[in-house]
Design a protein around this motif. Structure first.
Motif, mmCIF file in Angstrom:
data_model
loop_
_atom_site.group_PDB
_atom_site.id
_atom_site.type_symbol
_atom_site.label_atom_id
_atom_site.label_comp_id
_atom_site.label_asym_id
_atom_site.label_seq_id
_atom_site.Cartn_x
_atom_site.Cartn_y
_atom_site.Cartn_z
ATOM 1 N N GLY A 1 0.807 -1.220 0.000
ATOM 2 C CA GLY A 1 0.000 0.000 0.000
ATOM 3 C C GLY A 1 0.841 1.271 0.000
ATOM 4 N N GLU A 2 2.172 1.141 -0.148
ATOM 5 C CA GLU A 2 3.021 2.339 -0.213
ATOM 6 C C GLU A 2 2.815 3.089 -1.529
ATOM 7 O OE1 GLU A 2 6.609 0.364 2.488
ATOM 8 O OE2 GLU A 2 6.986 0.934 0.397
ATOM 9 N N ARG A 3 2.518 2.325 -2.577
ATOM 10 C CA ARG A 3 2.123 2.912 -3.860
ATOM 11 C C ARG A 3 0.681 2.511 -4.122
ATOM 12 N NH1 ARG A 3 5.697 4.044 -8.579
ATOM 13 N NH2 ARG A 3 7.803 4.389 -7.810
ATOM 14 N N THR A 4 -0.098 3.422 -4.622
ATOM 15 C CA THR A 4 -1.497 3.116 -4.931
ATOM 16 C C THR A 4 -1.902 3.819 -6.221
ATOM 17 O OG1 THR A 4 -2.275 5.005 -3.637
ATOM 18 C CG2 THR A 4 -2.185 2.860 -2.510
ATOM 19 N N ILE B 1 -12.192 -0.137 -11.742
ATOM 20 C CA ILE B 1 -13.593 0.149 -11.395
ATOM 21 C C ILE B 1 -13.695 1.383 -10.505
ATOM 22 C CG2 ILE B 1 -15.615 -0.760 -10.175
ATOM 23 C CD1 ILE B 1 -14.711 -3.577 -11.040
ATOM 24 N N LYS B 2 -12.752 1.525 -9.555
ATOM 25 C CA LYS B 2 -12.847 2.654 -8.609
ATOM 26 C C LYS B 2 -12.577 3.995 -9.281
ATOM 27 C CE LYS B 2 -8.061 2.763 -6.889
ATOM 28 N NZ LYS B 2 -7.170 2.485 -5.761
ATOM 29 N N LEU B 3 -11.957 3.978 -10.502
ATOM 30 C CA LEU B 3 -11.655 5.227 -11.206
ATOM 31 C C LEU B 3 -12.786 5.678 -12.122
ATOM 32 C CD1 LEU B 3 -7.928 4.580 -12.236
ATOM 33 C CD2 LEU B 3 -8.781 5.776 -10.227
ATOM 34 N N ALA B 4 -13.829 4.854 -12.252
ATOM 35 C CA ALA B 4 -14.907 5.148 -13.209
ATOM 36 C C ALA B 4 -15.729 6.354 -12.780
ATOM 37 C CB ALA B 4 -15.810 3.922 -13.348
ATOM 38 N N ASP B 5 -16.272 7.040 -13.787
ATOM 39 C CA ASP B 5 -17.270 8.081 -13.518
ATOM 40 C C ASP B 5 -18.655 7.449 -13.424
ATOM 41 O OD1 ASP B 5 -15.374 10.237 -13.780
ATOM 42 O OD2 ASP B 5 -15.434 9.905 -15.936
ATOM 43 N N HIS B 6 -18.832 6.359 -14.171
ATOM 44 C CA HIS B 6 -20.158 5.717 -14.216
ATOM 45 C C HIS B 6 -19.951 4.205 -14.324
ATOM 46 C CE1 HIS B 6 -24.516 5.639 -15.032
ATOM 47 N NE2 HIS B 6 -24.253 4.683 -15.916
ATOM 48 N N ILE B 7 -20.595 3.456 -13.433
ATOM 49 C CA ILE B 7 -20.495 1.989 -13.429
ATOM 50 C C ILE B 7 -21.830 1.396 -13.849
ATOM 51 C CG2 ILE B 7 -20.215 -0.068 -11.959
ATOM 52 C CD1 ILE B 7 -18.265 1.523 -10.249
ATOM 53 N N ILE B 8 -21.757 0.344 -14.677
ATOM 54 C CA ILE B 8 -22.942 -0.467 -14.993
ATOM 55 C C ILE B 8 -22.640 -1.871 -14.488
ATOM 56 C CG2 ILE B 8 -24.406 -1.394 -16.827
ATOM 57 C CD1 ILE B 8 -23.549 1.069 -18.521
ATOM 58 N N GLN C 1 -12.828 -1.446 -1.438
ATOM 59 C CA GLN C 1 -11.747 -0.788 -2.184
ATOM 60 C C GLN C 1 -11.729 0.716 -1.908
ATOM 61 O OE1 GLN C 1 -9.586 -2.437 -3.865
ATOM 62 N NE2 GLN C 1 -8.513 -0.989 -5.188
ATOM 63 N N LEU C 2 -12.903 1.324 -1.890
ATOM 64 C CA LEU C 2 -12.994 2.771 -1.629
ATOM 65 C C LEU C 2 -12.575 3.123 -0.211
ATOM 66 C CD1 LEU C 2 -16.364 3.616 -3.444
ATOM 67 C CD2 LEU C 2 -14.060 4.105 -4.255
ATOM 68 N N SER C 3 -12.767 2.159 0.701
ATOM 69 C CA SER C 3 -12.411 2.439 2.096
ATOM 70 C C SER C 3 -10.934 2.173 2.379
ATOM 71 C CB SER C 3 -13.274 1.588 3.031
ATOM 72 O OG SER C 3 -12.993 0.213 2.849
ATOM 73 N N GLY C 4 -10.210 1.701 1.322
ATOM 74 C CA GLY C 4 -8.770 1.517 1.474
ATOM 75 C C GLY C 4 -8.350 0.121 1.829
ATOM 76 N N HIS C 5 -9.307 -0.844 1.899
ATOM 77 C CA HIS C 5 -8.954 -2.231 2.207
ATOM 78 C C HIS C 5 -8.330 -2.888 0.984
ATOM 79 C CE1 HIS C 5 -10.777 -2.802 6.203
ATOM 80 N NE2 HIS C 5 -11.641 -1.879 5.797
#
Length: 958
Positions: free
Chosen positions: A597-600, A896-903, A940-944
């Motif tokens: 997690g040093e690089r993300t 997925i976490k970088l998307a503006d819109h997910i389907i 993923q959004l919470s950093g896990h």
């Protein structure tokens, strides 16, 4: 030696004399940046040497036929087991190959139906029966007691011909009478029938009246006659009542007593669509046929024929075919300038399918003194003739514009003939079983014992055991949504690889070294643990499993990791770490930094709302899609995700992309069924960036594909030395005569045939591998010849062409997508799928875009390290920043976490999928309670870590 495999001094491709130790009977992961040398070590060194040693066990004579593999550039490999490679590239593109044939499940089903299937008549639906000769004699004596009968042997069933030779043959055998189309006639010399009509012909073997007197003599005579009739009639006989003319059939084979049709003795090949015995005669076992598509022949009903309303004909010309059409239309009170929508159906049918009679061509049309008559076969027959008889590539390509694939009307896509489909077990024929997904098939097999009789159960037990075993292996690798009739060509690389993995688990081999290439491709995070469990099962059998992989779950599950780096290309090729995952976390390699997690890959500062425009698809129902409506907001980064088999590829690659390609480029690929599309005018082009090779020959390379090589050649032509010599651009091509080295034909090397040893490729002794002749290489730019430029890496070339903006821009695009390490002249056959995809992406980046382009990418993270993904996503974000839309099918949580819109599609694969579960930003989708994706996104959004398993999955795995 017993506990490890050692590779000493490997120098294949960019590997720098590396030494590697692999512990036996363990799960080992090779990781590192794309282009760092992982595949060179795993496949081109270890697998290549294992394969070479195996082939060397054969005689020199046998090696001539097997082909020889060259010895990889390595000092020594010790402790090497027999090696099996399971790569993505092994997907079978043969349309006859299916999931069922690949896994052998279909082969066992064929055996099951041949031995335990119940036959029914395809005409009457009645159960088929078979009799012994003794039983037939008893039934005749009982059913026809006191009646006069004819014993007939069928010879011809509903076929044309004069049959003169057949009649003469029967006459010479001593038979006196023949029955032709229901009428008993005397056999005479020279007898024949109308050759243009269909006939039913039976020879009269015997005629007798059955009575109580001399019963034993009659039985004996009847038995001889029945035996003779069975022999002449190929095990089928007919009994005709002389008074009423009523006939009844008897056979030693399976037969329908009502209609007389008989089947051959069932054998496994009768149920094979790859055998002439079982294949549908109309589609030859393919399930689909190519036919003329009238919508392509007449694309616009508003248009008239004079202005090109019939696409194959084009605009009106003073030719016979237009005179014929004009004459047909005049008979229906129309002209060739009448809009096609206003032409009567009868007239259009004549134009398309031909006229029944002669057509009168008036003298005014052809400027003659009198009228004359001609026949007209129709546009469809003309196109069909070109399709079937024109062997030229141009002719076939022209006809292909007006054709389309459709389901075979005779077998309805089942691929089998009607006899094969007439066998059933528990009310299902074999084609109906092949349509079930693996989960449904398992349910059917598990319940089968309760629905078959004792005799069938005894026969089927061992076969069902083998089928059940193979089904369970497919379930273990997460392929429960596939059906047996799914074509192998339609499988993704990951699906194909997992099928082969399931087959290998089933083979129960031990002491084997398995090498896999990214088996996690196409797998949702939910299914990763099932895959890892399967690989560990393979290891537990007593095998060593080496996986070339970037997936974080796989790395943490491994017992040994080999990290290749530190960077890619000439800056890679070194082993930067080898050891256990826990030991790796104590190092500072690029991979370890991401694992710790040093690089993300950082989240964007804000989500784009888009430009307010949309593409809307309504009523999508291809494959497993359940009549869904989907909106794609333009000007955003869109990610379509969901579990494997949920319908992502069907929606994007099989429905949306073909619709757009037809609209912009007149593509011939037919989209899956849908109702309508809106908003197509909001974009001006679509670009499909897939992972197919950029070229299939060694002469193709990144410089030629991107077009920068043409610019480089023009630059060399403009140099003073080239002008003095009068050189043209072709002088600097290694594909045409003039500037290339003619000794090697521009290849740079010569192949020396070594008979039963591997062919040896040696640098050309004249050009020394440079590809060009001496005169061409005397022209230099900044001291470098054209050959030197092709040998440059992209990073070197960016600096070298700093002062030439047109060239630098295209090469810089390659650098921007993380391909700075590859050479401009590197053969396309040596590029991985991920590298090929990024070369295509760089080619598009170098072009001017209008800000209204839709880019479609299918799993672009295949073959990419965390750092490669970061670079790739940075480039894609730049495309969206310029107003374009990027649509990605992906499972990787960092994307997925970088998307503006997910389907998000699902909830399951196959019949359990095909619906849109949730849409919106990652934060919005993470709040959803539907499907499996939201829980992973939330973590993923919470950093896990992406490989941490949600609580709901823990219970499923225990």
């Amino acid at each position: 030696m017993k506990n490890k495999i050692e590779v000493l001094g490997s120098r294949v491709h960019n590997l720098k004399n590396v030494d590697v130790t692999i512990p036996r009977n363990s799960l080992v992961v090779f990781t590192g940046l794309s282009g760092s040398g992982k595949s060179s070590l795993a496949f081109d060194t270890i697998f290549a040497e294992g394969q070479r040693r195996y082939i060397e066990t054969f005689s020199a004579y046998a090696r001539n036929f097997l082909g020889n593999t060259a010895r990889p550039d390595v000092d020594k490999i010790t402790g090497l087991s027999p090696v099996i490679s399971i790569e993505q590239k092994t997907t079978n593109k043969n349309p006859r190959s299916t999931v069922g044939t690949t896994t052998e499940i279909y082969d066992y089903l064929r055996l099951l139906y041949a031995r335990a299937g119940e036959a029914y008549s395809y005409k009457s639906g009645a159960r088929m029966v078979k009799y012994t000769e003794e039983r037939v004699v008893d039934m005749i004596l009982n059913d026809y007691h006191g009646r006069a009968i004819y014993l007939l042997a069928p010879l011809v069933r509903n076929r044309k011909g004069h049959y003169r030779e057949l009649f003469e043959q029967m006459r010479r055998k001593g038979y006196l009478n023949i029955r032709v189309d229901g009428e008993v006639l005397e056999l005479t010399r020279g007898m024949k029938v109308d050759r243009y009509k269909n006939h039913n012909i039976e020879v009269v073997i015997d005629k007798m009246k059955l009575s109580d007197t001399k019963l034993d003599n009659q039985r004996e005579r009847l038995a001889r006659s029945v035996a003779a009739a069975m022999k002449q009639g190929d095990s089928l006989i007919m009994i005709m009542d002389k008074e009423s003319g009523e006939t009844k059939y008897f056979s030693k084979r399976l037969m329908d007593p009502e209609t007389g049709i008989a089947y051959k003795e069932p054998a496994p090949n009768i149920f094979s669509f790859n055998s002439p015995e079982g294949a549908c005669p109309h589609c030859k076992g393919l399930g689909r046929i190519v036919k003329i598509d009238i919508k392509k022949v007449i694309p616009d009903l508003q248009q008239n024929i004079y202005n090109g309303g019939i696409a194959p004909l084009g605009k009106y010309r003073n030719q016979m075919i237009f005179w014929q059409i004009d004459s047909i239309l005049q008979n229906h009170n129309c002209t060739i300038k009448t809009p096609i929508k206003d032409i009567p159906k009868e007239a259009m049918d004549e134009i398309l399918y031909g006229s029944l009679g002669n057509i009168k061509i008036s003298k005014e049309l052809v400027h003659t003194t009198s009228d004359y008559f001609t026949t007209f076969d129709g546009i469809v027959k003309y196109l069909t003739n070109v399709m079937e008889n024109d062997d030229s590539a141009a002719g076939k390509k022209w006809a292909d514009q007006f054709t389309g694939e459709t389901i075979c009307p005779e077998c309805n896509g089942t691929r089998l003939n009607r006899e094969a489909l007439a066998y059933r077990i528990w009310n299902k024929n074999i084609a109906q079983l092949a349509e079930l997904d693996i989960n449904e098939l398992k349910e059917w097999v598990d319940e089968l014992d309760k629905h078959i009789d004792e005799k069938q159960r005894v026969i089927a037990t061992e076969i069902i055991k083998e089928i059940r075993k193979r089904i369970n292996f497919l379930l273990e690798v997460g392929l429960d949504y596939l059906s047996l009739n799914r074509q192998s060509a339609s499988l993704s690389g990951g699906e194909s690889q997992r099928i082969r993995l399931a087959t290998q688990i089933g083979s129960q081999l031990v002491n084997v070294l398995y090498i896999l290439d990214e088996p996690s491709i196409g797998l949702h995070q939910r299914d990763n643990q099932r895959l890892i469990k399967s690989l560990k099962e393979l290891r537990n059998l007593g095998n060593t499993v080496v996986v070339v992989e970037h997936d974080e779950d796989m790395m943490r599950a491994a017992e040994w990791i080999v990290d290749i780096g530190p960077l890619a290309g000439r800056k890679g090729g070194e082993v930067v770490f080898q050891g256990t995952p826990s030991e790796m976390l104590l190092t500072n390699t690029l991979t370890a930094q991401y694992l710790k997690g040093e690089r993300t890959i950082d989240l964007p500062p804000k989500r784009r709302k888009g430009n307010g425009q949309f593409i809307k698809l309504y009523g999508c129902r291809g494959n497993n899609l359940k009549n869904i409506d989907v909106e794609f907001p333009l000007g955003t980064l869109i990610v379509v995700t969901g579990v494997s088999g949920s319908g992502k590829s069907t929606l994007i690659n099989e429905t949306l992309q073909p619709i757009l390609s037809q609209h912009f480029y007149r593509s011939t690929k037919k989209p899956m069924p849908y109702d309508r599309i809106e908003g197509i005018e909001n974009i001006d082009k679509v670009v499909d960036v897939d992972q197919s090779p950029i070229g299939r020959t060694p002469r193709s390379n990144p410089a030629t594909y991107t077009g920068v090589f043409s610019d480089i050649r023009r630059l060399f032509v403009s140099l003073p030395e080239a002008k003095i010599r009068g050189y043209k651009p072709g002088r600097f091509s290694f594909n045409v005569k003039g500037g290339r080295c003619e000794t090697c034909g521009g290849n740079g090397y010569k192949t020396i045939e070594m008979n039963f040893l591997p062919d040896v490729m040696v640098p050309c002794e004249v050009c020394r591998g440079k590809r060009y002749n001496r005169e061409t290489m005397e022209v230099r730019f900044k001291g470098k010849s054209i050959a030197d430029v092709l040998d440059m890496t992209v990073n070197m070339a960016v600096e070298f062409f700093e002062s030439v903006p047109q060239i630098r821009k295209k090469i810089k695009a390659l650098q921007d997508v993380g391909l700075g390490y590859i050479k401009l002249g590197q053969s396309s056959t040596t590029l991985s799928g991920g590298e090929s995809q990024r070369v295509k992406l760089a080619t598009e980046l170098a072009k001017r875009d209008t800000g209204r382009t839709l880019y479609i990418l299918d799993e672009p993270t295949t073959g990419l390290h965390f750092e490669d993904i970061r670079i790739l996503m940075h480039v894609l974000q730049q495309l969206v920043d310029r107003g374009n839309t990027v649509l990605i099918i992906e499972h990787n949580l960092d994307v997925i976490k970088l998307a503006d819109h997910i389907i998000d599609m699902g909830p399951e694969g196959g019949r359990g999928g095909g619906t849109v579960l949730s849409t919106g930003t990652p934060e919005e989708v993470a709040q959803s309670k539907l499907g499996f994706t939201p829980e992973y996104i939330a973590r993923q959004l919470s950093g896990h870590s992406s490989c941490t398993i949600p609580d709901s999955e823990q219970s499923n795995m225990q």
